[in-house]
Design a protein around this motif. Structure first.
Motif, PDB file in Angstrom:
ATOM      1  N   GLU A 151       0.925  -1.050  -0.303  1.00  0.00           N
ATOM      2  CA  GLU A 151      -0.221   0.240  -0.622  1.00  0.00           C
ATOM      3  C   GLU A 151       0.881   1.182   0.330  1.00  0.00           C
ATOM      4  OE1 GLU A 151      -4.106   0.537   2.098  1.00  0.00           O
ATOM      5  OE2 GLU A 151      -2.204   1.568   3.818  1.00  0.00           O
ATOM      6  N   GLY A 152       0.500   2.137  -0.866  1.00  0.00           N
ATOM      7  CA  GLY A 152       1.708   3.627  -1.676  1.00  0.00           C
ATOM      8  C   GLY A 152       1.341   4.236  -2.051  1.00  0.00           C
ATOM      9  N   PRO A 153       2.057   4.867  -2.749  1.00  0.00           N
ATOM     10  CA  PRO A 153       2.038   5.717  -3.798  1.00  0.00           C
ATOM     11  C   PRO A 153       2.423   6.086  -4.957  1.00  0.00           C
ATOM     12  CG  PRO A 153       3.448   6.408  -2.089  1.00  0.00           C
ATOM     13  CD  PRO A 153       2.769   5.796  -1.733  1.00  0.00           C
ATOM     14  N   ARG A 154       2.362   6.404  -5.327  1.00  0.00           N
ATOM     15  CA  ARG A 154       3.015   5.737  -7.273  1.00  0.00           C
ATOM     16  C   ARG A 154       4.322   7.333  -6.672  1.00  0.00           C
ATOM     17  NH1 ARG A 154      -0.100   8.739  -9.694  1.00  0.00           N
ATOM     18  NH2 ARG A 154      -0.616   7.266 -11.130  1.00  0.00           N
ATOM     19  N   ILE A 155       5.042   5.980  -6.976  1.00  0.00           N
ATOM     20  CA  ILE A 155       6.937   6.193  -6.993  1.00  0.00           C
ATOM     21  C   ILE A 155       7.586   6.747  -8.166  1.00  0.00           C
ATOM     22  CG2 ILE A 155       9.235   5.515  -5.407  1.00  0.00           C
ATOM     23  CD1 ILE A 155       7.044   3.962  -3.575  1.00  0.00           C
ATOM     24  N   VAL A 156       8.364   8.213  -7.858  1.00  0.00           N
ATOM     25  CA  VAL A 156       9.443   8.386  -8.905  1.00  0.00           C
ATOM     26  C   VAL A 156      10.439   8.864  -8.716  1.00  0.00           C
ATOM     27  CG1 VAL A 156       9.846  10.243 -10.593  1.00  0.00           C
ATOM     28  CG2 VAL A 156       7.006   9.850 -10.368  1.00  0.00           C
ATOM     29  N   ALA A 157      11.649   7.204  -8.844  1.00  0.00           N
ATOM     30  CA  ALA A 157      12.560   7.180  -7.629  1.00  0.00           C
ATOM     31  C   ALA A 157      13.795   7.645  -8.132  1.00  0.00           C
ATOM     32  CB  ALA A 157      13.080   5.339  -7.699  1.00  0.00           C
ATOM     33  N   ALA A 158      14.346   7.774  -7.078  1.00  0.00           N
ATOM     34  CA  ALA A 158      15.827   8.745  -7.991  1.00  0.00           C
ATOM     35  C   ALA A 158      16.868   6.741  -8.029  1.00  0.00           C
ATOM     36  CB  ALA A 158      16.680  10.245  -7.464  1.00  0.00           C
ATOM     37  N   GLY A 159      17.157   6.607  -7.219  1.00  0.00           N
ATOM     38  CA  GLY A 159      18.285   6.589  -6.328  1.00  0.00           C
ATOM     39  C   GLY A 159      19.207   6.073  -6.019  1.00  0.00           C
TER      40      GLY A 159
END
Length: 426
Positions: A151-159
């Motif tokens: 359960e969580g938001p849409r994630i735009v990830a940098a690393g």
């Protein structure tokens, strides 16, 4: 025989399509009032219909729900687009000892991140930009929330963030032999190596390139808060990222480092604490966004003098506190776009909504503050046709609150209902 086989295959395919269509989920949401877009007036009672993960219609009043639809009656609550936080660290919690990097495995970051992803979603944030993590932790969370496993938001990830050797974002505070073991491989020196590290991040799965363009407050390096990368290195990072279709977010406090980053074409400045008018004019000319992260400083202020931070960090904290928020006031006056980001992880996840009141304190209107976390944030992410508004065809990312956030932004600190990608949270 061949015609018969083709006819049978066609019939099976049509039957499967019919079955898939019949299994489409329809949710009908009744709300007392609706804000479809931060730039538009509040609408009266309305019905919003969602099919699977998409908004399909918005109708004034209380429309009849189709047979088999799930009905959500929000009473007199205000329905509005899901919120976007452009600067979070899901895999960490406030007060974590920097030495944990030498103790905790990366897998622990995924466990912590799963906890914080759920907390963040229930606080009303249906999209976040993960602004720095271990090599694959944020990518694992991104996949887990997208698939509905977590359960969580849409994630735009940098690393991992790109940094200079020994700068903010690099491993510091240990013996050199320990640094070598903990190094994630994303420091760079010179334009060529920096281009290489951008390509490495892209190959690993980064959605956005995060760099630490200046010194930082919470790292153990004691070299102040001014610029780290050279102008040539910054230009190489920006050009390489853009050639790969990626934007660049730059942690930056000092005016010189901010100016150099904006001049190189970096897309957003995170924090921007000491941005002065000449710096902001460069940002305006280049279309660079400011992501102020005011809540981070609230979290730091609450922990100052309690033995949580090292003396090195406490000295840098005291360098910043008198200037926090001033850049927001200046940025608005000069027309620099301001987008919502909090640096959650420096303070407790779930308190992200406190940023709204701080933005208003430093000069934004409630409507502008809401736009910063919806339409403006969506544009910075190049997701303006996916999130940030309630409209047919958009992702079904919505929240509901009591009251009117366009007159009182503190209503956004207590979110009563959340839907992300057509799934109801909780």
């Amino acid at each position: 025989m061949q015609k018969s086989g083709l006819a049978t295959a066609t019939a099976v395919a049509l039957a499967l399509c019919g079955a898939a269509s019949a299994e489409a989920r329809t949710t009908v949401i009744y709300a007392g009032q609706v804000i479809t877009d931060a730039d538009k007036p509040v609408q009266g009672p309305a019905t919003v219909t969602v099919t699977d993960d998409r908004i399909t219609s918005i109708t004034a009043g209380r429309a009849e729900a189709p047979a088999g639809a799930e009905v959500v009656d929000l009473g007199d609550k205000t329905l509005l687009p899901g919120l976007v936080d452009l600067h979070v660290h899901l895999t960490g919690d406030p007060g974590d000892d920097y030495r944990a990097a030498a103790v905790d495995p990366d897998e622990w970051g995924v466990v912590v991140g799963a906890k914080n992803a759920a907390i963040t979603l229930r606080a009303g944030f249906t999209t976040v930009r993960e602004a720095g993590s271990a090599q694959y932790t944020a990518y694992a969370l991104r996949r887990g929330t997208a698939n509905g496993f977590i359960e969580g938001p849409r994630i735009v990830a940098a690393g991992p963030a790109l940094s200079i050797i020994g700068g903010h974002g690099d491993v510091t505070g240990f013996r050199e032999d320990v640094h070598a073991v903990l190094d994630q491989g994303y420091t760079c020196t010179g334009a060529l190596e920096c281009a290489e590290k951008v390509r490495k991040a892209s190959r690993a799965g980064a959605d956005v390139i995060k760099i630490t363009a200046t010194g930082g407050v919470l790292s153990q390096q004691a070299r102040g808060l001014e610029g780290h990368f050279t102008s040539a290195e910054l230009q190489s990072i920006a050009d390489t990222a853009h050639s790969l279709g990626l934007k660049v977010m730059a942690h930056a406090h000092g005016a010189g480092g901010i100016t150099a980053s904006a001049a190189a074409g970096i897309d957003s400045i995170e924090h921007g604490t000491f941005a002065d008018d000449p710096t902001l004019k460069v940002m305006k000319a280049k279309g660079t966004y400011l992501v102020p992260t005011l809540m981070a400083f609230e979290g730091i202020r609450e922990r100052l003098g309690k033995g949580i931070y090292t003396p090195t960090v406490e000295d840098k904290v005291r360098m910043t506190l008198n200037d926090v928020g001033k850049a927001v006031t200046r940025a608005k006056a000069l027309g620099v776009p301001i987008a919502f980001g909090t640096d959650a992880g420096v303070f407790e996840h779930g308190r992200n909504g406190g940023e709204f009141a701080l933005l208003v304190k430093y000069g934004l209107t409630p409507r502008e503050a809401l736009a910063s976390a919806t339409t403006v944030a969506a544009k910075l992410l190049s997701l303006e046709n996916e999130i940030g508004r309630i409209a047919p065809g958009m992702s079904a990312d919505m929240i509901a609150v009591d009251g009117d956030p366009l007159s009182d932004v503190t209503t956004l600190e207590k979110v009563g209902w959340v839907m992300v990608r057509g799934r109801i949270a909780g």
